[in-house]
Design an enzyme around this catalytic site. Sequence first.
Site, short mmCIF file in Angstrom:
data_model
loop_
_atom_site.label_atom_id
_atom_site.label_comp_id
_atom_site.label_asym_id
_atom_site.label_seq_id
_atom_site.Cartn_x
_atom_site.Cartn_y
_atom_site.Cartn_z
N SER A 50 0.84 -1.21 0.00
CA SER A 50 0.00 0.00 0.00
C SER A 50 0.87 1.25 0.00
O SER A 50 2.04 1.22 0.40
CB SER A 50 -0.92 0.00 1.22
OG SER A 50 -1.73 -1.15 1.22
C1 LIG Z 1 -2.76 -4.22 -0.72
S1 LIG Z 1 -2.04 -5.79 -0.50
C2 LIG Z 1 -0.84 -5.69 0.83
C3 LIG Z 1 -1.14 -4.82 1.96
C4 LIG Z 1 -0.08 -4.75 3.03
N1 LIG Z 1 -0.66 -3.90 4.05
C5 LIG Z 1 1.21 -4.11 2.52
O1 LIG Z 1 1.23 -2.89 2.44
O2 LIG Z 1 2.17 -4.83 2.22
C6 LIG Z 1 -3.34 -6.79 0.18
C7 LIG Z 1 -2.92 -8.18 0.57
O3 LIG Z 1 -4.08 -8.92 0.99
C8 LIG Z 1 -3.87 -10.26 0.62
N2 LIG Z 1 -5.18 -10.93 0.67
C9 LIG Z 1 -6.24 -10.78 -0.16
N3 LIG Z 1 -7.26 -11.59 0.22
C10 LIG Z 1 -6.83 -12.26 1.33
C11 LIG Z 1 -7.41 -13.23 2.18
N4 LIG Z 1 -8.66 -13.72 1.98
N5 LIG Z 1 -6.68 -13.69 3.23
C12 LIG Z 1 -5.41 -13.26 3.44
N6 LIG Z 1 -4.79 -12.36 2.65
C13 LIG Z 1 -5.49 -11.84 1.62
C14 LIG Z 1 -3.19 -10.17 -0.73
O4 LIG Z 1 -2.50 -11.35 -1.08
C15 LIG Z 1 -2.24 -8.98 -0.52
O5 LIG Z 1 -0.99 -9.39 -0.08
#
Ligand SMILES: C[S@@+](CC[C@H](N)C(=O)[O-])C[C@H]1O[C@@H](n2cnc3c(N)ncnc32)[C@H](O)[C@@H]1O
Length: 215
Positions: A50
């Site tokens: 993010s």
């Molecule tokens: C915007 S990204 C990463 C956000 C993190 N705060 C960062 O800045 O590194 C959102 C993350 O949510 C994960 N994600 C999506 N659906 C998910 C789920 N059902 N369970 C666990 N992780 C999930 C994705 O793989 C991704 O790594």
Amino acid sequence: MVEHLQHYEIISSKKVVEVMETIDRALFVPDGTPAYVDSPMAIGYNATISAPHMHATCLQLLEENLKPGMHALDVGSGTGYLTACFALMVGPQGRAVGVEHIPELADSSLKNIEKSAAAPLLKEGSLSIHVGDGRQGWPEFAPYDAIHVGAAAPEIPQPLLDQLKPGGRMVIPVGKISQDLKVVDKKEDGSVTVRTEISVRYVPLTSRDAQLRGS
Ligand SMILES: C[S@@+](CC[C@H](N)C(=O)[O-])C[C@H]1O[C@@H](n2cnc3c(N)ncnc32)[C@H](O)[C@@H]1O
């Protein structure tokens, strides 16, 4: 980067300045990616780290629920950046838990954290990253004073509400095409209030297969 966020009044909290200066974003972005630009960056697997202003906004919204000794859950922990920030804020007597459903991202987040100022907390065990469906939360260390969700849910998952402590706060993007960052407060009597902070754009909180298909 942190000075820029202060200048534009995204960060007003000294604690958030301190933690974002201590956890170096450069250790969490893929090699060759500009670390301090205020925008999300691709990290593979249809996921992003993010933007710094979103990290700052969420840390500020959760600050009162990230005091030493408190429990924090980071759903969709991705690179591990915010989980590391949470760990620093809740300290060795607290608990910071990241849940990520892509095993490769969970592995690389551990490597990122090992290089960061949060490494001792990972070693001591107050910071942990788990592979799983974050929509189910992580009951082992519940209830949580703070829950952050890093991907947009169609609606607030009930298991996350159940795992929020009375007096706790959850920050979660909700919506499909149009998304709002919701601030969910659970009062001491168990009742819940929900308000909208800002409009946002996040990747979806979904199943691993749907994410890898890009649908
Ligand atoms: C915007 S990204 C990463 C956000 C993190 N705060 C960062 O800045 O590194 C959102 C993350 O949510 C994960 N994600 C999506 N659906 C998910 C789920 N059902 N369970 C666990 N992780 C999930 C994705 O793989 C991704 O790594």
